[in-house]
Design a protein around this motif. Structure first.
Motif, PDB file in Angstrom:
ATOM      1  N   ILE A   1       0.519  -0.894   0.035  1.00  0.00           N
ATOM      2  CA  ILE A   1       0.101  -0.033   0.109  1.00  0.00           C
ATOM      3  C   ILE A   1       0.810   1.388  -0.469  1.00  0.00           C
ATOM      4  CG2 ILE A   1      -1.867   0.958   1.169  1.00  0.00           C
ATOM      5  CD1 ILE A   1      -2.755  -1.038   2.213  1.00  0.00           C
ATOM      6  N   THR A   2       0.806   2.008  -1.331  1.00  0.00           N
ATOM      7  CA  THR A   2       1.555   3.455  -1.349  1.00  0.00           C
ATOM      8  C   THR A   2       0.547   4.622  -1.149  1.00  0.00           C
ATOM      9  OG1 THR A   2       1.613   3.163  -3.337  1.00  0.00           O
ATOM     10  CG2 THR A   2       3.132   2.124  -2.051  1.00  0.00           C
ATOM     11  N   ASP A   3       1.405   6.013  -0.591  1.00  0.00           N
ATOM     12  CA  ASP A   3       0.580   6.763  -0.883  1.00  0.00           C
ATOM     13  C   ASP A   3       1.950   7.782  -0.844  1.00  0.00           C
ATOM     14  OD1 ASP A   3       1.256   8.026   1.581  1.00  0.00           O
ATOM     15  OD2 ASP A   3       0.212   7.154   3.112  1.00  0.00           O
ATOM     16  N   LYS A   4       1.665   9.286  -0.907  1.00  0.00           N
ATOM     17  CA  LYS A   4       3.035  10.297  -1.685  1.00  0.00           C
ATOM     18  C   LYS A   4       3.931  10.192  -0.372  1.00  0.00           C
ATOM     19  CE  LYS A   4       1.711  14.471  -1.107  1.00  0.00           C
ATOM     20  NZ  LYS A   4       1.374  15.643  -0.960  1.00  0.00           N
ATOM     21  N   ASN A   5       3.197  10.092   0.752  1.00  0.00           N
ATOM     22  CA  ASN A   5       4.428  10.286   1.957  1.00  0.00           C
ATOM     23  C   ASN A   5       4.752   8.122   2.410  1.00  0.00           C
ATOM     24  OD1 ASN A   5       4.069  12.363   2.730  1.00  0.00           O
ATOM     25  ND2 ASN A   5       2.892  12.772   3.039  1.00  0.00           N
ATOM     26  N   THR A   6       3.863   7.314   2.491  1.00  0.00           N
ATOM     27  CA  THR A   6       3.689   6.399   3.431  1.00  0.00           C
ATOM     28  C   THR A   6       4.089   4.951   2.294  1.00  0.00           C
ATOM     29  OG1 THR A   6       2.172   5.922   4.094  1.00  0.00           O
ATOM     30  CG2 THR A   6       3.645   6.823   5.195  1.00  0.00           C
ATOM     31  N   THR A   7       4.938   4.068   2.732  1.00  0.00           N
ATOM     32  CA  THR A   7       4.438   2.729   1.378  1.00  0.00           C
ATOM     33  C   THR A   7       4.556   1.373   2.647  1.00  0.00           C
ATOM     34  OG1 THR A   7       6.579   3.911  -0.078  1.00  0.00           O
ATOM     35  CG2 THR A   7       6.470   1.020   0.070  1.00  0.00           C
ATOM     36  N   VAL A   8       3.950   0.932   2.334  1.00  0.00           N
ATOM     37  CA  VAL A   8       3.835  -0.414   3.625  1.00  0.00           C
ATOM     38  C   VAL A   8       3.360  -1.621   3.410  1.00  0.00           C
ATOM     39  CG1 VAL A   8       2.367  -1.187   6.219  1.00  0.00           C
ATOM     40  CG2 VAL A   8       1.964   1.597   5.638  1.00  0.00           C
ATOM     41  N   ALA A   9       4.428  -2.947   3.879  1.00  0.00           N
ATOM     42  CA  ALA A   9       4.513  -3.926   2.999  1.00  0.00           C
ATOM     43  C   ALA A   9       3.426  -4.392   3.955  1.00  0.00           C
ATOM     44  CB  ALA A   9       5.765  -4.859   2.839  1.00  0.00           C
ATOM     45  N   MET A  10       2.328  -5.742   2.955  1.00  0.00           N
ATOM     46  CA  MET A  10       1.669  -6.178   3.952  1.00  0.00           C
ATOM     47  C   MET A  10       1.398  -7.495   3.780  1.00  0.00           C
ATOM     48  SD  MET A  10      -0.104  -3.775   5.004  1.00  0.00           S
ATOM     49  CE  MET A  10      -1.776  -4.411   6.054  1.00  0.00           C
ATOM     50  N   GLN A  11       1.226  -8.366   5.134  1.00  0.00           N
ATOM     51  CA  GLN A  11       2.128  -9.703   4.504  1.00  0.00           C
ATOM     52  C   GLN A  11       0.677 -10.774   4.467  1.00  0.00           C
ATOM     53  OE1 GLN A  11       3.363 -10.990   8.370  1.00  0.00           O
ATOM     54  NE2 GLN A  11       3.493 -13.581   7.372  1.00  0.00           N
ATOM     55  N   LYS A  12       1.168 -11.228   3.344  1.00  0.00           N
ATOM     56  CA  LYS A  12      -0.428 -12.070   2.306  1.00  0.00           C
ATOM     57  C   LYS A  12      -0.701 -13.430   3.432  1.00  0.00           C
ATOM     58  CE  LYS A  12      -1.418 -10.843  -1.357  1.00  0.00           C
ATOM     59  NZ  LYS A  12      -2.727 -10.494  -1.993  1.00  0.00           N
ATOM     60  N   ALA A  13      -1.303 -13.973   3.705  1.00  0.00           N
ATOM     61  CA  ALA A  13      -1.763 -14.805   4.316  1.00  0.00           C
ATOM     62  C   ALA A  13      -1.184 -15.958   4.243  1.00  0.00           C
ATOM     63  CB  ALA A  13      -3.868 -15.081   4.082  1.00  0.00           C
ATOM     64  N   GLU A  14      -1.454 -16.962   5.893  1.00  0.00           N
ATOM     65  CA  GLU A  14      -0.061 -18.106   5.848  1.00  0.00           C
ATOM     66  C   GLU A  14      -1.210 -18.572   7.098  1.00  0.00           C
ATOM     67  OE1 GLU A  14       3.664 -18.682   8.411  1.00  0.00           O
ATOM     68  OE2 GLU A  14       3.484 -16.670   8.042  1.00  0.00           O
ATOM     69  N   VAL A  15      -0.652 -20.006   6.733  1.00  0.00           N
ATOM     70  CA  VAL A  15      -1.650 -21.267   7.823  1.00  0.00           C
ATOM     71  C   VAL A  15      -0.699 -21.444   8.976  1.00  0.00           C
ATOM     72  CG1 VAL A  15      -2.796 -23.284   8.071  1.00  0.00           C
ATOM     73  CG2 VAL A  15      -3.376 -21.892   5.790  1.00  0.00           C
ATOM     74  N   TYR A  16      -0.606 -21.897   9.856  1.00  0.00           N
ATOM     75  CA  TYR A  16      -0.076 -22.138  10.702  1.00  0.00           C
ATOM     76  C   TYR A  16      -1.071 -22.726  11.602  1.00  0.00           C
ATOM     77  CZ  TYR A  16      -1.008 -17.866  14.565  1.00  0.00           C
ATOM     78  OH  TYR A  16      -1.905 -17.659  15.714  1.00  0.00           O
ATOM     79  N   ASP A  17       0.192 -23.347  12.888  1.00  0.00           N
ATOM     80  CA  ASP A  17      -0.501 -23.902  14.250  1.00  0.00           C
ATOM     81  C   ASP A  17      -1.240 -25.386  13.605  1.00  0.00           C
ATOM     82  OD1 ASP A  17      -0.754 -24.706  17.480  1.00  0.00           O
ATOM     83  OD2 ASP A  17      -2.091 -22.972  17.730  1.00  0.00           O
ATOM     84  N   PHE A  18      -1.111 -26.037  12.412  1.00  0.00           N
ATOM     85  CA  PHE A  18      -2.146 -27.145  12.169  1.00  0.00           C
ATOM     86  C   PHE A  18      -2.585 -28.459  13.041  1.00  0.00           C
ATOM     87  CE2 PHE A  18      -2.735 -30.299   8.455  1.00  0.00           C
ATOM     88  CZ  PHE A  18      -3.601 -30.624   8.748  1.00  0.00           C
ATOM     89  N   ARG A  19      -3.076 -28.961  13.660  1.00  0.00           N
ATOM     90  CA  ARG A  19      -3.420 -29.564  14.844  1.00  0.00           C
ATOM     91  C   ARG A  19      -4.149 -30.816  14.195  1.00  0.00           C
ATOM     92  NH1 ARG A  19      -2.252 -27.677  20.213  1.00  0.00           N
ATOM     93  NH2 ARG A  19      -0.529 -26.496  20.451  1.00  0.00           N
ATOM     94  N   ILE A  20      -4.574 -32.183  15.190  1.00  0.00           N
ATOM     95  CA  ILE A  20      -5.147 -33.016  14.461  1.00  0.00           C
ATOM     96  C   ILE A  20      -5.693 -33.373  16.162  1.00  0.00           C
ATOM     97  CG2 ILE A  20      -5.740 -35.052  14.379  1.00  0.00           C
ATOM     98  CD1 ILE A  20      -3.476 -35.040  11.018  1.00  0.00           C
ATOM     99  N   ASN A  21      -6.891 -33.605  16.568  1.00  0.00           N
ATOM    100  CA  ASN A  21      -7.710 -33.440  17.905  1.00  0.00           C
ATOM    101  C   ASN A  21      -7.079 -32.747  18.973  1.00  0.00           C
ATOM    102  OD1 ASN A  21      -8.993 -35.746  16.274  1.00  0.00           O
ATOM    103  ND2 ASN A  21      -8.210 -37.195  17.595  1.00  0.00           N
ATOM    104  N   ASP A  22      -6.372 -31.650  18.277  1.00  0.00           N
ATOM    105  CA  ASP A  22      -6.186 -29.982  19.191  1.00  0.00           C
ATOM    106  C   ASP A  22      -4.697 -31.288  19.777  1.00  0.00           C
ATOM    107  OD1 ASP A  22      -5.843 -27.756  20.243  1.00  0.00           O
ATOM    108  OD2 ASP A  22      -6.051 -28.760  22.162  1.00  0.00           O
TER     109      ASP A  22
END
Length: 227
Positions: A3-24
């Motif tokens: 995301i950019t505008d005249k004064n700033t540039t911000v890098a946004m992190q894409k979605a990620e899957v984590y803490d994958f569990r089976i029966n918790d």
């Protein structure tokens, strides 16, 4: 996303899957193959990010695909029940999950390895409970210990060994003089105290599964004992 505008540039992190569990649980062994439930978490740098679909697969040790959900349009990430082919007992499987976010972005897969337990019907087959004779118990002053030795074939590496154990009361098991426990990734050992846990033993008895591959000696005598 950037995301950019005249004064700033911000890098946004894409979605990620984590803490994958089976029966918790993370990478469980000895779980009930008839009652599998999947869950995971999502993180993203995007404001208002959400999951819009998921895709789960389960594959056997030899590469047979047991379950393939295809893309399921859903924001659910907890309590996803297994719906594939019947899983074999005491067998290792690999599960993967990936998701799509609100922009249709597809994440990388998260992976977990799990292992099913013994069959629910007669899990220990014709095995009998080990106990001292009633006459000997009256003369027994110290806690009884049970010991059995066995040898593994020389010239072969031990790739996988499991100990399935239970008792009508609290017990501890040892292999080659070392107490059996759960070995963590950092090498430390966690001991499950007060196993197998309280039940109405006339109706139900719990058992525990331990990975003891690292405890066995190839081509030498090994000693299993319990107290």
């Amino acid at each position: 996303m950037i995301i950019t505008d005249k004064n700033t540039t911000v890098a946004m992190q894409k979605a990620e899957v984590y803490d994958f569990r089976i029966n918790d649980l993370l990478a469980p062994i000895g779980i009930d193959a008839t009652r599998l439930s999947f869950s995971w978490k999502m993180k993203s740098g995007d404001f208002g990010a959400k999951q819009t679909a998921y895709f789960i697969t389960v594959t056997s040790e030899i590469g047979t695909q047991m379950w393939n959900t295809g893309w399921i349009s859903s924001d659910r990430s907890v309590g996803i029940r297994y719906g594939g082919q019947v899983l074999e007992s005491a067998t290792q499987y690999t599960a993967t999950v990936k998701i799509k976010d609100q922009d249709g972005y597809e994440t990388d897969e998260a992976t977990i390895i799990f292992e099913t337990g013994l069959p629910r019907s007669q899990p220990f087959g014709d095995a009998r409970w080990i106990a001292i004779d009633e006459a000997d118990s009256e003369a027994c002053i110290n806690l009884p210990a049970y010991r059995r030795s066995f040898e593994t074939r020389s010239g072969l590496s031990i790739t996988k060994a499991r100990l399935y154990c239970s008792a009508l009361g609290v017990y501890e098991s040892y292999i080659n003089g070392h107490r059996v426990g759960r070995r963590l990734d950092n090498g430390s050992i966690v001991y499950d105290e007060l196993k197998p846990g309280y039940t109405q033993m006339e109706d139900r008895k719990f058992y525990s599964t331990f990975d003891v591959t690292w405890m066995l000696q190839s081509g030498r005598e090994n000693v299993l004992s319990s107290v």
